[in-house]
Design a protein around this motif. Structure first.
Motif, PDB file in Angstrom:
ATOM      1  N   ALA A 122       9.147   5.909  -0.032  1.00 38.54           N
ATOM      2  CA  ALA A 122       9.432   6.355  -1.394  1.00 38.54           C
ATOM      3  C   ALA A 122       8.511   7.505  -1.790  1.00 38.54           C
ATOM      4  N   GLN A 123       9.037   8.358  -2.643  1.00 41.33           N
ATOM      5  CA  GLN A 123       8.291   9.536  -3.070  1.00 41.33           C
ATOM      6  C   GLN A 123       7.239   9.163  -4.107  1.00 41.33           C
ATOM      7  N   VAL A 124       6.041   9.682  -3.925  1.00 40.90           N
ATOM      8  CA  VAL A 124       4.970   9.607  -4.924  1.00 40.90           C
ATOM      9  C   VAL A 124       4.453  11.022  -5.104  1.00 40.90           C
ATOM     10  N   ASP A 125       4.888  11.667  -6.180  1.00 45.99           N
ATOM     11  CA  ASP A 125       4.615  13.080  -6.434  1.00 45.99           C
ATOM     12  C   ASP A 125       5.158  13.910  -5.272  1.00 45.99           C
ATOM     13  N   GLN A 126       4.338  14.684  -4.606  1.00 47.16           N
ATOM     14  CA  GLN A 126       4.816  15.556  -3.535  1.00 47.16           C
ATOM     15  C   GLN A 126       4.795  14.899  -2.159  1.00 47.16           C
ATOM     16  N   ILE A 128       5.103  11.140   0.467  1.00 48.20           N
ATOM     17  CA  ILE A 128       5.876   9.934   0.736  1.00 48.20           C
ATOM     18  C   ILE A 128       4.911   8.776   0.971  1.00 48.20           C
ATOM     19  N   LEU A 129       5.105   7.702   0.217  1.00 49.95           N
ATOM     20  CA  LEU A 129       4.345   6.473   0.452  1.00 49.95           C
ATOM     21  C   LEU A 129       5.109   5.670   1.503  1.00 49.95           C
ATOM     22  N   ARG A 130       4.631   5.738   2.725  1.00 50.57           N
ATOM     23  CA  ARG A 130       5.325   5.081   3.831  1.00 50.57           C
ATOM     24  C   ARG A 130       5.036   3.576   3.835  1.00 50.57           C
ATOM     25  N   PRO A 131       5.950   2.779   4.377  1.00 48.10           N
ATOM     26  CA  PRO A 131       5.757   1.322   4.374  1.00 48.10           C
ATOM     27  C   PRO A 131       4.440   0.878   4.997  1.00 48.10           C
ATOM     28  N   ALA A 132       4.062   1.463   6.124  1.00 44.85           N
ATOM     29  CA  ALA A 132       2.813   1.052   6.768  1.00 44.85           C
ATOM     30  C   ALA A 132       1.607   1.358   5.892  1.00 44.85           C
ATOM     31  N   MET A 133       1.656   2.469   5.154  1.00 45.60           N
ATOM     32  CA  MET A 133       0.548   2.822   4.276  1.00 45.60           C
ATOM     33  C   MET A 133       0.435   1.831   3.117  1.00 45.60           C
ATOM     34  N   ALA A 135       1.539  -1.236   3.104  1.00 45.68           N
ATOM     35  CA  ALA A 135       1.110  -2.510   3.681  1.00 45.68           C
ATOM     36  C   ALA A 135      -0.404  -2.533   3.860  1.00 45.68           C
ATOM     37  N   SER A 136      -0.964  -1.435   4.361  1.00 50.04           N
ATOM     38  CA  SER A 136      -2.413  -1.355   4.547  1.00 50.04           C
ATOM     39  C   SER A 136      -3.150  -1.418   3.211  1.00 50.04           C
ATOM     40  N   MET A 137      -2.639  -0.718   2.195  1.00 46.80           N
ATOM     41  CA  MET A 137      -3.259  -0.750   0.871  1.00 46.80           C
ATOM     42  C   MET A 137      -3.300  -2.168   0.321  1.00 46.80           C
ATOM     43  N   LEU A 138      -2.201  -2.888   0.456  1.00 46.95           N
ATOM     44  CA  LEU A 138      -2.139  -4.250  -0.074  1.00 46.95           C
ATOM     45  C   LEU A 138      -2.980  -5.208   0.752  1.00 46.95           C
ATOM     46  N   ASP A 139      -2.990  -5.019   2.062  1.00 54.33           N
ATOM     47  CA  ASP A 139      -3.830  -5.864   2.918  1.00 54.33           C
ATOM     48  C   ASP A 139      -5.299  -5.735   2.527  1.00 54.33           C
ATOM     49  N   GLN A 140      -5.725  -4.502   2.237  1.00 49.09           N
ATOM     50  CA  GLN A 140      -7.139  -4.260   1.947  1.00 49.09           C
ATOM     51  C   GLN A 140      -7.545  -4.645   0.534  1.00 49.09           C
ATOM     52  N   THR A 141      -6.596  -4.801  -0.355  1.00 53.16           N
ATOM     53  CA  THR A 141      -6.930  -5.092  -1.756  1.00 53.16           C
ATOM     54  C   THR A 141      -6.467  -6.498  -2.153  1.00 53.16           C
ATOM     55  N   CYS A 142      -5.184  -6.718  -2.165  1.00 56.49           N
ATOM     56  CA  CYS A 142      -4.652  -8.024  -2.585  1.00 56.49           C
ATOM     57  C   CYS A 142      -4.917  -9.108  -1.547  1.00 56.49           C
ATOM     58  N   GLY A 143      -4.967  -8.720  -0.285  1.00 58.84           N
ATOM     59  CA  GLY A 143      -5.303  -9.683   0.764  1.00 58.84           C
ATOM     60  C   GLY A 143      -4.371 -10.869   0.776  1.00 58.84           C
ATOM     61  N   ASP A 144      -4.959 -12.083   0.711  1.00 59.44           N
ATOM     62  CA  ASP A 144      -4.152 -13.307   0.786  1.00 59.44           C
ATOM     63  C   ASP A 144      -3.753 -13.844  -0.584  1.00 59.44           C
ATOM     64  N   PHE A 155      16.985   3.476  -0.113  1.00 60.59           N
ATOM     65  CA  PHE A 155      16.522   3.081   1.221  1.00 60.59           C
ATOM     66  C   PHE A 155      15.287   2.176   1.191  1.00 60.59           C
ATOM     67  N   SER A 156      14.984   1.573   0.042  1.00 62.68           N
ATOM     68  CA  SER A 156      13.716   0.858  -0.111  1.00 62.68           C
ATOM     69  C   SER A 156      13.624  -0.425   0.705  1.00 62.68           C
ATOM     70  N   GLY A 157      14.748  -0.907   1.246  1.00 61.83           N
ATOM     71  CA  GLY A 157      14.679  -2.046   2.150  1.00 61.83           C
ATOM     72  C   GLY A 157      13.838  -1.777   3.385  1.00 61.83           C
ATOM     73  N   VAL A 158      13.553  -0.500   3.646  1.00 66.60           N
ATOM     74  CA  VAL A 158      12.712  -0.139   4.778  1.00 66.60           C
ATOM     75  C   VAL A 158      11.306  -0.726   4.644  1.00 66.60           C
ATOM     76  N   TYR A 159      10.903  -1.086   3.426  1.00 68.51           N
ATOM     77  CA  TYR A 159       9.575  -1.655   3.207  1.00 68.51           C
ATOM     78  C   TYR A 159       9.459  -3.119   3.630  1.00 68.51           C
ATOM     79  N   VAL A 160      10.550  -3.829   3.702  1.00 76.44           N
ATOM     80  CA  VAL A 160      10.472  -5.274   3.891  1.00 76.44           C
ATOM     81  C   VAL A 160       9.758  -5.666   5.181  1.00 76.44           C
ATOM     82  N   PRO A 161      10.124  -5.133   6.346  1.00 74.94           N
ATOM     83  CA  PRO A 161       9.431  -5.583   7.557  1.00 74.94           C
ATOM     84  C   PRO A 161       7.922  -5.354   7.526  1.00 74.94           C
ATOM     85  N   ALA A 162       7.494  -4.221   6.980  1.00 73.10           N
ATOM     86  CA  ALA A 162       6.060  -3.910   6.960  1.00 73.10           C
ATOM     87  C   ALA A 162       5.295  -4.781   5.974  1.00 73.10           C
TER      88      ALA A 162
END
Length: 256
Positions: A122-126, A128-133, A135-144, A155-162
Motif C-alpha cells: 500500500a502507498q504511504v506518501d511517495q 510503498i509500505l510492503r508486507p514484510a516491512m 510485519a517487521s514493524m509490528l514484530d518489533q513493537t507490538c510483539g506478542d 490488492f491488500s490481501g497481499v498482507y495476510v501471509p506476512a
C-alpha cells in the motif's frame, strides 16, 4: 500469551465476586495508529476520502473505548487538518509512533491504513509500505500483544501471509489480486472504510465487525455493479480467536 492469561484470570476473579476488572473500556490500554497514505483519487485528482476515513475511524475507535491519548493519526497533508492535528505520513514516523505507543499502552495494538494499493503493498506518501516491512514493524513493537491490523487498499490481501501470527487479526479491503472501490473525487470514504464505520456501532467486537464489513462491501459493490468483487479478507490467529469476544466495543454513534 501472558497478557491473554491475565485476561482470563481477570474474568475468573470477576465471576468469583472479586473487584470489577472491566470498569475501564476493554481497549483503554491499547495503542493505535491510523494512517491516510495518499490524497489522490483513482483518476489522479484530489480526494478527501482517505483523510475523511482517517479522521472518522479515529473517532469511531474513541467511541469504542480506545483512549484519545493512545491514538496517533497520520496524513500526507497534515497542514490541512488543524482540527485533528495528524502527523506527516512517513514510515519511520509511523514506526516511532508504534514504539512510543506500546511503551505507554501495553495491552494491545491496532494498525489501520487507508490508501491506494499495488500488488507490492500500500502507498504511504511517495513510497510503498510492503508486507514484510509492516510485519517487521509490528514484530518489533507490538510483539506478542493482541493485535488488529486493518488495510483498506486495492490488492491488500497481499498482507495476510506476512502478517499472519497467532496473536493477530488481519482484515483487508480486497484479496491479493483484486482492486477495492470508492476512491473517486466525490466519495466521502472508500467503500471499505464506509462499511467499517457504518458497521462498527452495530457490532460487539472485531470478530463480528469483520464479517459485517465483508457483507456490507459485497452488497455495496453489487448494488453499484462494481466488478470483479473485491472480496475482503479476514484472518484471525488461533491464539487471539477465543479472546476477541472479551474485547467488546463501548457503544457510540457513527461520526457524521
Amino acid at each position: 500469551m501472558a497478557r491473554l492469561l491475565s485476561l482470563f484470570a481477570g474474568l475468573w476473579l470477576a465471576a468469583a465476586g472479586g473487584a470489577p476488572v472491566f470498569a475501564a473500556p476493554a481497549f483503554a490500554d491499547w495503542a493505535a495508529v491510523v494512517v491516510a497514505g495518499d490524497w489522490h483519487a483513482a483518476d489522479g485528482g484530489p480526494t478527501e476520502g482517505f483523510d475523511n476515513a482517517r479522521r472518522d475511524v479515529t473517532l469511531a475507535l474513541g467511541q469504542a473505548g480506545f483512549q484519545a491519548g493512545n491514538i496517533r493519526q497520520f496524513s500526507v497533508r497534515p497542514e490541512r487538518y488543524s482540527d485533528t492535528r495528524p502527523e506527516k505520513s512517513d514510515v519511520r514516523a509511523i514506526y516511532n509512533a508504534l514504539v512510543e505507543g506500546v511503551g505507554r499502552a501495553r495491552s494491545g495494538c491496532l494498525f489501520y491504513l487507508t490508501s491506494h494499493g499495488l500488488p507490492q503493498g500500500a502507498q504511504v506518501d511517495q513510497g510503498i509500505l510492503r508486507p514484510a516491512m509492516l510485519a517487521s514493524m509490528l514484530d518489533q513493537t507490538c510483539g506478542d500483544r493482541p493485535t488488529v491490523v486493518v488495510i483498506s487498499a486495492c490488492f491488500s490481501g497481499v498482507y495476510v501471509p506476512a502478517l499472519a501470527k497467532p496473536n493477530r487479526m488481519v482484515l483487508t479491503a480486497a484479496r491479493p489480486d483484486r482492486t477495492s472501490f470508492g476512491c473517486g473525487q466525490d466519495n466521502k470514504y472508500p467503500f471499505f472504510d464506509d462499511c467499517f464505520l457504518s458497521s462498527m456501532p452495530n457490532t460487539r467486537d472485531f470478530s463480528g465487525l469483520a464479517g459485517a464489513v465483508k457483507e456490507c462491501v459485497r452488497m455495496r459493490e453489487a448494488a453499484e455493479k462494481m466488478t470483479p468483487p473485491s472480496e475482503p479478507q479476514i484472518w484471525v490467529g488461533p491464539q487471539l480467536r477465543p479472546m476477541l469476544p472479551l474485547y467488546a466495543f463501548e457503544k457510540g454513534l457513527r461520526p457524521d
